[in-house]
Design an enzyme around this catalytic site. Structure first.
Site, PDB file in Angstrom:
ATOM      1  N   ALA A  44       0.815  -1.214   0.000  1.00  0.00           N
ATOM      2  CA  ALA A  44       0.000   0.000   0.000  1.00  0.00           C
ATOM      3  C   ALA A  44       0.851   1.267   0.000  1.00  0.00           C
ATOM      4  CB  ALA A  44      -0.918  -0.021   1.211  1.00  0.00           C
ATOM      5  N   HIS A  45       0.183   2.397  -0.035  1.00  0.00           N
ATOM      6  CA  HIS A  45       0.896   3.681  -0.122  1.00  0.00           C
ATOM      7  C   HIS A  45       1.722   3.960   1.134  1.00  0.00           C
ATOM      8  CE1 HIS A  45      -3.010   5.948   1.314  1.00  0.00           C
ATOM      9  NE2 HIS A  45      -2.772   4.917   2.043  1.00  0.00           N
TER      10      HIS A  45
END
Lengths: 338, 338, 338
Positions: free
Chosen positions: B236-237
């Site tokens: 994920a980010h």
């Protein structure tokens, strides 16, 4: 260069400004902010970084104090982040045009202000409305309907008959409308059950990278308005998801499950086939849920139960070796005893 | 046909040769090896196969004995396999050239010895250095930087601003730099938080098929040098992964998690958002980990705990029905009894 | 418009007809069926919908009664659904031809009745047999062999040397033949073990969207005849799966695992490397399985055990807080007591 007064920003954020009403020219993280930048401090552990930062202003969440700095105190940090990033950044814009390196079937109906880039493939009777952008290597099947201001990123696949509302975002590699996983065992082998339904995705939905959403066996697999779906999520045939749900990465939702509005599913959650999940349900990461779930339930565990109870049980599990010893001591005592 | 003396191979493997110094002309599995081949025996259960095999030589791990065969005994079987396969096989080579069926933006800077195959798409200001190969259907976004000797396999997507070091391998269908999953709830609906950061992948990293790595909200999602990532992994980010980590298939790492060096994560592991994992941490398959994890920890379980303790608890869980009966007997005894 | 007598349909389904032998012109779900349609009622909870429906006939499973309606009673509902949907729907047909917007290597051998659509890429020495359809953006690597009546949907990737039997279906975005995840640690870094084997997929196999199947290190990763694999499944190198297995979404099967015939794996199941799973094994969703599993076993749990026992333990887990209290009471009693 964009410039905004700090008071203007505070007003947009519905926050309280403390300090000078200076001019802000950019936004950056607390690690990289420079003079002129506004930055964010939502976690106390970064306070020291903030104190040393060259940032000209700080958006802080309630309860965080920064002496001698220009600060805007906000109630909803995520909202503040969204507003400020939208002030300084804009989605890449494209001139509306159809690349002559794309394939567009003659019977497709493409509105005037649509961008279709090189190596896109638009099949018969597809329709695409104004403001939408189709990136390279996107496959748009027969009879697909794409609403206004939709972005379909590279390598996304929309199989025949898929319907997308307005403002939908399909991330790279997502597959919408692939066949549902349906077979009949005839006694010696599996026979494919034709999957003749479709996928309907309502307005304002975002679908993550490499996520797959299967078409229905007969009617439709449906994703409600405003629902956000992360990467590598699997949504099986005939599933119906309500509005404004948050479905985090690698969740799997099995066939014919029905999810209400405002659900929040943590990463890697599994929902069993034909489950019926009410509104406002929260499910902790990696949990497994089947059957009927009441509105507002908060669940956890592989055989999911109430989240608070699950936490209690996890704690006891941790004590289990100790507990077992105690039981054995008692048994020993009662055998030796009377 | 390639030919190598067995003593030459033994030397490369830092192994001990037993038997004749014959010539080896190929490598095959123990099931399919023929005269002239060298093969591997790292598992005792295949000893009988080895005895019957026509292979001319055997690489065996320490502790495995094969009478009357030419053998090389090695300490590191995987290393031996890598070295021998590299002796007899070479990565497919391509003539450096840019296909005229590809799209390459005028502002892109492509070094002289780069291969860009048909149906590749290279956007504005992308740079690609010598020795790199871009397969068909690869999307290279704006400002992407690709180092030396990189292979980007078919259908991989590198969204705008992604940076890859040297010797990076991106497997088919991997998506790098898609938007992070970030929304703010404004009271009635979710608003997208623009994801304006990027992904940085350091030298010698391999990314598996259909894996997704999201761009950061503001700064960068980072994968450290030499880290190997399997298929269908979700990163994920804002995640930061250290060097030389092994991330097995279907692992999910949630937003802003920080992983140290030399981590080994089993398949389907989930790491919660903002987790902080130290160096040299091993996590068993399907485990869930959140919070802070010390250097060198070995964890297992959905609510992960020390691996050895977890094994003990699993064993007790197995005894739980028995244990419950005992407790009920005791209770019955103490109620009836004195 | 297609028309079939109800008695003709009943005969095909090996079902018993009750009511009039009318003519049927279509098939629809119980929610949308209109006059002339046949529909399905396999779940009692929809009986009221059926009573109010305009459908002209109902296929019902044994034990479901519908008064005053034309019904066909069947023993195998899925089979009935497959047969009826196949009566009224046909897979989209394409004229056999090779698009001049595709790339087909000169050395590729394409049978006469093959469809290769725009933007497909067929590499050297690939062979494709009659009746097969290659969609846009499909990558067919060197030496790939594709049997008869195969469908390769958009964005599927078949890396070099992959072999597909007849009637295989590869869903959009699936990646077949990517490198296995194999590295040797040389003391300071990981070295890639070349993956020089291939993937062999036998007749009648279906592979789901964005699923990945890695090539073997040396020999072959193999999927047996008639096995059906759902979306986002990860099959690692050297895995061998038998015939007529059902592998549901997001399952992960680690390296060198061997699965017998007729397995059924629920969603998100993980199979450890080198596991040996017998024939007719069922594994509940989200379970983790390692080691040797006997024929006919039914397993559940992260550290999977017999399914019935697992259910019992889950129930006790639920009682664990109560149980702990009891133990503590007993201990208190025995300490205070004598």
């Amino acid at each position: 260069m964009k410039k905004y007064k700090l008071s203007y920003i505070a007003n947009l954020l519905k926050g309280s400004l403390f300090g000078e009403d200076i001019e802000i020219t950019g936004v950056a993280s607390i690690h990289n902010a420079r003079r002129g930048d506004i930055t964010f401090l939502f976690n106390k552990k970064f306070t020291e970084l903030a104190v040393k930062s060259d940032a000209s202003a700080f958006v802080v969440s309630e309860g965080i104090k920064l002496e001698n700095k220009n600060t805007i105190v906000v109630k909803n940090p995520s909202y503040a982040q969204a507003v400020i990033l939208n002030l300084f950044y804009h989605l890449r814009e494209y001139t509306p045009q159809i690349s002559n390196k794309a394939f567009v079937a003659e019977s497709a109906k493409i509105d005037e202000k649509v961008t279709i880039m090189d190596f896109a493939y638009i099949d018969e009777n597809a329709t695409i409305e104004n403001g939408s952008v189709i990136y390279p290597f996107v496959y748009v099947g027969r009879n697909v309907r794409i609403g206004k201001n939709v972005r379909i990123y590279p390598h996304a696949v929309l199989m025949d008959d898929t319907i997308l509302g307005d403002n939908v975002i399909i991330s790279p590699g997502a597959v919408i409308g692939s066949d549902g996983f349906g077979y009949a065992f005839d006694g010696t082998k599996y026979i494919k059950i034709p999957q003749v339904g479709r996928v309907v995705i309502e307005d304002d939905v975002e679908v993550g990278a490499n996520t797959t959403i299967d078409r229905a066996t007969i009617d439709q697999t449906q994703i409600g308005k405003g629902t956000k779906i992360d990467n590598l999520v699997m949504i099986a045939h005939n599933v119906n998801i309500g509005e404004n749900c948050i479905i985090v990465g690698q969740v799997g939702i099995a066939g014919s499950a029905k999810i209400g509005n405002n659900a929040i599913f943590g990463g890697q959650v599994g929902i069993a086939d034909h489950a019926e999940i009410g509104n406002n349900v929260m499910i902790a990461a990696q949990s497994g849920v089947s059957g009927k779930v009441e509105d507002g339930a908060k669940l956890a565990g592989t055989y999911a139960i109430d989240f608070k109870k699950w936490l209690k049980i996890q704690a006891i599990l941790n004590d289990l070796p100790e507990l077992k010893k105690k039981i054995e001591q008692i048994l020993k005592g009662s055998q030796n005893g009377d």
